[in-house]
Design an enzyme around this catalytic site. Structure first.
Site, PDB file in Angstrom:
ATOM      1  N   ARG A  67      -1.857  27.031  -8.484  1.00 53.45           N
ATOM      2  CA  ARG A  67      -1.898  26.626  -6.977  1.00 53.45           C
ATOM      3  C   ARG A  67      -3.266  26.920  -6.250  1.00 53.45           C
ATOM      4  NH1 ARG A  67       0.260  29.098  -2.969  1.00 53.45           N
ATOM      5  NH2 ARG A  67       2.267  29.823  -4.028  1.00 53.45           N
ATOM      6  N   TYR A 120      -7.393   4.412   8.037  1.00 54.51           N
ATOM      7  CA  TYR A 120      -6.041   4.190   7.057  1.00 54.51           C
ATOM      8  C   TYR A 120      -4.725   4.424   7.839  1.00 54.51           C
ATOM      9  CZ  TYR A 120      -2.773   5.205   3.586  1.00 54.51           C
ATOM     10  OH  TYR A 120      -1.693   5.204   2.618  1.00 54.51           O
ATOM     11  N   ASP A 192     -14.313   9.885   6.094  1.00 62.97           N
ATOM     12  CA  ASP A 192     -13.296   9.387   5.034  1.00 62.97           C
ATOM     13  C   ASP A 192     -14.084   8.143   4.144  1.00 62.97           C
ATOM     14  OD1 ASP A 192     -11.710   7.845   3.249  1.00 62.97           O
ATOM     15  OD2 ASP A 192      -9.832   8.346   4.611  1.00 62.97           O
ATOM     16  N   LYS A 217      -8.419   6.462  -5.765  1.00 63.39           N
ATOM     17  CA  LYS A 217      -8.998   4.683  -5.547  1.00 63.39           C
ATOM     18  C   LYS A 217     -10.236   4.829  -6.707  1.00 63.39           C
ATOM     19  CE  LYS A 217      -5.796   4.086  -2.458  1.00 63.39           C
ATOM     20  NZ  LYS A 217      -5.672   5.035  -1.615  1.00 63.39           N
TER      21      LYS A 217
HETATM   22  C1  LIG Z   1      -9.290   5.115   3.270  1.00 63.26           C
HETATM   23  C2  LIG Z   1      -7.932   5.892   2.774  1.00 63.26           C
HETATM   24  N1  LIG Z   1      -8.187   7.167   3.166  1.00 63.26           N
HETATM   25  C3  LIG Z   1      -7.078   7.715   2.737  1.00 63.26           C
HETATM   26  C4  LIG Z   1      -5.882   7.225   1.944  1.00 63.26           C
HETATM   27  C5  LIG Z   1      -4.747   8.360   1.744  1.00 63.26           C
HETATM   28  O1  LIG Z   1      -5.079   8.706   0.193  1.00 63.26           O
HETATM   29  P1  LIG Z   1      -3.875   9.038  -1.013  1.00 63.26           P
HETATM   30  O2  LIG Z   1      -2.852   7.756  -1.087  1.00 63.26           O
HETATM   31  O3  LIG Z   1      -4.675   9.272  -2.142  1.00 63.26           O
HETATM   32  O4  LIG Z   1      -3.191   9.967  -0.268  1.00 63.26           O
HETATM   33  C6  LIG Z   1      -6.032   5.847   1.609  1.00 63.26           C
HETATM   34  C7  LIG Z   1      -4.825   5.402   0.844  1.00 63.26           C
HETATM   35  O5  LIG Z   1      -4.738   4.293   0.551  1.00 63.26           O
HETATM   36  C8  LIG Z   1      -7.132   5.271   2.163  1.00 63.26           C
HETATM   37  O6  LIG Z   1      -7.069   3.970   1.748  1.00 63.26           O
END
Ligand SMILES: Cc1ncc(COP(=O)(O)O)c(C=O)c1O
Length: 401
Positions: A67, A120, A192, A217
């Site tokens: 962890r 998001y 992000d 992704k």
């Molecule tokens: C731009 C963006 N940031 C963060 C996330 C969250 O990521 P995770 O699904 O790996 O927790 C997503 C998920 O679709 C995303 O598209």
């Protein structure tokens, strides 16, 4: 390559290695490991801990418990740091795990976060619903108003949070303007970079302090791993991961191994996805059944200018705003034969989703409207299929409307 160029001696020793070279080698085996070319998976929860290592343990230098630290997860973090030009990094059980850790480590009661309205969906709900419970105030920057971000920071601002290009409207925001606003407030800027990927954009070079990824992704790239990452300079990273061990959103070593494997090909994949997405935009930009094709730089001349200075490629995402609203969008999805109707993005297979029913379903209709997410919006994650086959699939699904 020009004729004869490959005959020239190549001495790259004094130069930083090119992106694809770093992507392949950033996570090389940490030690001899029987000569294995591929780093092994340290699928272990715990590690031998002889008494003489006690002092090193107090300084976090030995492996103790997965962890906290594990060689495979550390390698994944190192590879992403390398590709983002960061000093250090950490991987998490998901993108949301990375974000939760940063937000909970950096903010406390009475602090403010300045965030782009256009994020998001689950990031928005965390900021909108969770942070106020701890007395953290969120100031939202409206879409297309990066110029106003400097006016919204205050002495209480500790963190600024943005995405560019945005999900799912693919608007481009000025990372340098946000970084300047963060400096003015003595706060940190977290970007992000999931949609852009380090292939197309490095926010740390544009002045950001921290970069996060949903590594689920493009970095993993095969729709088979949930993972997240946070990278940056050592000092802000120490602050942003202060509670990481305790919060426990740790990536499993097996998932870290798959992530490392994905990272090795991210440059090749994303450049091809950039190219295919561009072809699809050109193919469908005049289609009468489509109200608008959304793609980084298409919204305005200013966004085109920004995209050309801060991005090397425009990414593999295209959104289509269909005439006829949600019923058209649903029929379009039902008509697709090759592109999978599914949420998520960044994999080798093309996916199409309705943000109103997936990534942004927790927002009210008014909140979606303010962000330009209409009911007929279809978000397409372009995969590695042949561009002509993808265009044929979109064409035949449109013909059923
Ligand atoms: C731009 C963006 N940031 C963060 C996330 C969250 O990521 P995770 O699904 O790996 O927790 C997503 C998920 O679709 C995303 O598209």
């Amino acid at each position: 390559m020009a004729k004869g160029e490959d005959e020239k001696p190549r001495d790259r020793s004094k130069k930083a290695k090119a992106f694809d070279t770093r992507a392949v080698h950033a996570a090389s085996p940490p030690d001899y490991n029987a000569g294995a070319v591929v780093a092994p998976i340290y699928q272990t929860t715990t590690f031998h801990f002889p008494a003489e290592l006690s002092e090193a343990r107090n300084h976090g230098e030995v492996h103790l418990y997965t962890r906290l630290r594990n060689p495979t997860t550390s390698q994944a973090a190192q590879a992403i740091s390398e590709l983002e030009g960061a000093e250090t990094g950490r991987v998490f059980a998901s993108g949301m795990g990375a974000l939760s850790c940063a937000v909970l480590s950096l903010l406390g009661t009475g602090d403010e976060i300045v965030a782009l309205e256009d994020l998001y969906g689950n990031t928005i709900t965390m900021l909108r619903d969770l942070l106020p419970q701890w007395g953290i105030r969120v100031r939202w920057v409206p879409q297309g108003a990066s110029s106003t971000v400097a006016d919204l920071v205050s002495d209480s601002t500790r963190l600024l949070l943005m995405e560019s290009p945005t999900n799912p409207t693919l608007r481009v925001h000025d990372v340098r303007a946000w970084a300047a606003a963060a400096r003015k407030a003595g706060a940190l800027l977290l970007v992000d970079n999931t949609f852009a990927t380090p292939v197309n954009q490095n926010p740390l070079d544009l002045g950001a302090d921290l970069v996060m990824h949903s590594a689920t992704k493009y970095l993993s790239g095969h729709s088979d791993v949930i993972a997240g990452a946070l990278v940056g300079r050592t000092e802000p990273m120490e602050r942003a991961t202060r509670w990481a061990d305790t919060l426990g959103a740790t990536l499993d070593p097996m998932a870290a191994f798959l992530l490392i494997r994905g990272i090795k090909t991210v440059g090749v994949r994303v450049r091809r996805q950039n190219e295919t997405a561009r072809i699809l935009v050109e193919t469908f930009s005049e289609d009468p059944r489509i109200e608008q094709v959304l793609y980084p730089g298409r919204h305005s001349a200013e966004e085109e200018r920004l995209a050309s200075v801060q991005m090397r490629g425009r990414g593999g995402m295209v959104s289509l705003s269909l005439r006829g609203g949600r019923s058209s969008a649903r029929n379009f999805l039902a008509g697709l034969k090759l592109i999978h109707p599914a949420s998520s993005l960044g994999g080798v297979e093309s996916l199409a989703s309705l943000p109103v029913e997936t990534s942004h379903r927790h927002l009210t209709p008014e909140e979606r409207h303010a962000r330009g997410i209409d009911d007929g919006l279809v978000r397409i994650s372009v995969g590695l299929e042949d561009p002509d086959d993808l265009a044929d699939d979109i064409r035949q699904a449109l013909s059923s409307l």
